[in-house]
Design a protein around this motif. Structure first.
Motif, mmCIF file in Angstrom:
data_model
loop_
_atom_site.group_PDB
_atom_site.id
_atom_site.type_symbol
_atom_site.label_atom_id
_atom_site.label_comp_id
_atom_site.label_asym_id
_atom_site.label_seq_id
_atom_site.Cartn_x
_atom_site.Cartn_y
_atom_site.Cartn_z
ATOM 1 N N GLU A 72 0.885 -1.085 -0.457
ATOM 2 C CA GLU A 72 -0.219 -0.211 0.107
ATOM 3 C C GLU A 72 0.811 1.379 0.448
ATOM 4 O O GLU A 72 0.799 2.066 -0.780
ATOM 5 C CB GLU A 72 -0.929 0.267 1.219
ATOM 6 C CG GLU A 72 -2.103 1.022 1.219
ATOM 7 C CD GLU A 72 -3.133 1.371 1.592
ATOM 8 O OE1 GLU A 72 -3.469 1.944 2.939
ATOM 9 O OE2 GLU A 72 -3.103 0.324 3.152
ATOM 10 N N TYR A 73 1.720 0.989 0.745
ATOM 11 C CA TYR A 73 2.529 2.631 1.090
ATOM 12 C C TYR A 73 3.337 2.998 -1.095
ATOM 13 O O TYR A 73 3.593 3.834 -1.162
ATOM 14 C CB TYR A 73 3.981 1.596 2.077
ATOM 15 C CG TYR A 73 4.727 2.885 1.450
ATOM 16 C CD1 TYR A 73 4.514 4.675 2.113
ATOM 17 C CD2 TYR A 73 6.410 2.771 1.168
ATOM 18 C CE1 TYR A 73 5.791 5.809 1.771
ATOM 19 C CE2 TYR A 73 7.279 3.707 1.156
ATOM 20 C CZ TYR A 73 7.187 4.678 1.726
ATOM 21 O OH TYR A 73 8.062 5.836 0.998
ATOM 22 N N TYR A 74 4.370 1.558 -1.313
ATOM 23 C CA TYR A 74 4.570 2.029 -2.354
ATOM 24 C C TYR A 74 3.497 2.406 -3.051
ATOM 25 O O TYR A 74 3.941 3.101 -4.272
ATOM 26 C CB TYR A 74 5.237 0.668 -3.030
ATOM 27 C CG TYR A 74 6.452 0.574 -2.233
ATOM 28 C CD1 TYR A 74 7.774 1.082 -2.278
ATOM 29 C CD2 TYR A 74 6.736 -0.548 -0.763
ATOM 30 C CE1 TYR A 74 9.167 1.218 -1.823
ATOM 31 C CE2 TYR A 74 7.940 -0.275 -0.422
ATOM 32 C CZ TYR A 74 9.081 0.248 -0.930
ATOM 33 O OH TYR A 74 10.463 -0.300 0.250
ATOM 34 N N GLU A 83 7.723 -15.826 -3.677
ATOM 35 C CA GLU A 83 9.222 -15.296 -3.484
ATOM 36 C C GLU A 83 9.020 -14.179 -5.067
ATOM 37 O O GLU A 83 8.873 -13.694 -5.294
ATOM 38 C CB GLU A 83 10.218 -16.175 -4.292
ATOM 39 C CG GLU A 83 10.784 -16.206 -2.562
ATOM 40 C CD GLU A 83 11.507 -14.957 -1.450
ATOM 41 O OE1 GLU A 83 12.365 -14.393 -2.284
ATOM 42 O OE2 GLU A 83 10.910 -14.885 -0.192
ATOM 43 N N LYS A 84 7.733 -15.255 -5.702
ATOM 44 C CA LYS A 84 7.776 -14.963 -7.210
ATOM 45 C C LYS A 84 6.599 -13.638 -7.318
ATOM 46 O O LYS A 84 6.804 -12.392 -7.747
ATOM 47 C CB LYS A 84 6.782 -15.886 -8.264
ATOM 48 C CG LYS A 84 6.842 -15.695 -9.499
ATOM 49 C CD LYS A 84 5.770 -17.057 -10.174
ATOM 50 C CE LYS A 84 5.620 -16.644 -11.476
ATOM 51 N NZ LYS A 84 4.851 -17.491 -11.848
ATOM 52 N N ALA A 89 7.946 -6.100 -6.014
ATOM 53 C CA ALA A 89 9.880 -5.285 -6.413
ATOM 54 C C ALA A 89 10.090 -4.520 -7.838
ATOM 55 O O ALA A 89 10.364 -3.455 -7.475
ATOM 56 C CB ALA A 89 10.699 -6.367 -5.746
ATOM 57 N N ASP A 90 9.456 -5.800 -8.178
ATOM 58 C CA ASP A 90 9.926 -5.322 -10.069
ATOM 59 C C ASP A 90 9.088 -3.731 -10.589
ATOM 60 O O ASP A 90 9.355 -2.817 -10.963
ATOM 61 C CB ASP A 90 9.715 -6.105 -11.545
ATOM 62 C CG ASP A 90 10.918 -7.320 -11.025
ATOM 63 O OD1 ASP A 90 11.751 -6.585 -10.264
ATOM 64 O OD2 ASP A 90 11.014 -8.291 -11.114
ATOM 65 N N MET A 110 14.107 -6.362 -2.797
ATOM 66 C CA MET A 110 13.324 -8.056 -2.251
ATOM 67 C C MET A 110 13.823 -7.039 -0.767
ATOM 68 O O MET A 110 12.158 -6.416 0.231
ATOM 69 C CB MET A 110 13.747 -8.784 -2.259
ATOM 70 C CG MET A 110 13.208 -9.282 -3.582
ATOM 71 S SD MET A 110 11.035 -9.524 -3.355
ATOM 72 C CE MET A 110 11.682 -11.423 -2.648
ATOM 73 N N GLU A 111 14.689 -6.666 -0.140
ATOM 74 C CA GLU A 111 14.660 -6.183 0.948
ATOM 75 C C GLU A 111 14.202 -4.907 1.408
ATOM 76 O O GLU A 111 13.232 -4.804 2.494
ATOM 77 C CB GLU A 111 16.371 -5.719 1.071
ATOM 78 C CG GLU A 111 16.955 -5.322 2.447
ATOM 79 C CD GLU A 111 18.435 -4.784 2.999
ATOM 80 O OE1 GLU A 111 18.325 -4.874 3.770
ATOM 81 O OE2 GLU A 111 18.585 -5.555 2.251
#
Length: 136
Positions: A73-75, A111-112, A118-119, A125-126
């Motif tokens: 939500e933040y991103y 992770e996928k 992330a992409d 990822m961190e």
């Protein structure tokens, strides 16, 4: 509006050394383009919109830090997206993304799926998992 009446008020465009292209009527009554440095009412409206966006980002950040929502939500707010735009970027239904806002669901994502987010947000990822590492 006549060519010599195009507003030249100070605005955010000035600090960026930008001009806005406007249409105006020249001396012969023909439409022409004129550069404008800004117009006070438009500047006020833009500043209010930016303040609202910044408040939404800050609110989302606080909610993540309180573990009331996930970093997604933040991103999403940080990148000025809504659910439908984010869904189109990551290729996940909006209702599923909304579920991913729940910290318990977010913590169980594969992770996928996390890598898709992330992409999309152009973060590691961190950083995705810990917004305090996001250099905003």
């Amino acid at each position: 509006m006549k060519k010599d009446e195009v507003p030249q008020d100070s605005s955010n465009l000035e600090s960026a050394k930008l001009k806005e292209l406007c249409y105006a009527v020249d001396e012969d009554g023909n439409y022409t383009t004129v550069n404008s440095s800004g117009w006070d009412p438009k500047t006020i409206a833009l500043n209010q919109a930016i303040e609202e966006i910044n408040a939404r980002i800050a609110n989302a950040k606080n909610r993540v830090l309180k573990k009331e929502t996930s970093p997604i939500e933040y991103y999403m707010e940080f990148h000025k997206m809504d659910l439908s735009i984010l869904a189109s970027y990551v290729g996940i239904w909006s209702w599923r993304i909304k579920r991913h806002f729940k910290p318990t669901v977010f913590n169980k994502l594969s992770e996928k799926t996390l890598q898709k987010y992330a992409d999309t947000f152009d973060v590691s990822m961190e950083q995705l998992k810990d917004i305090t590492k996001h250099g905003n």
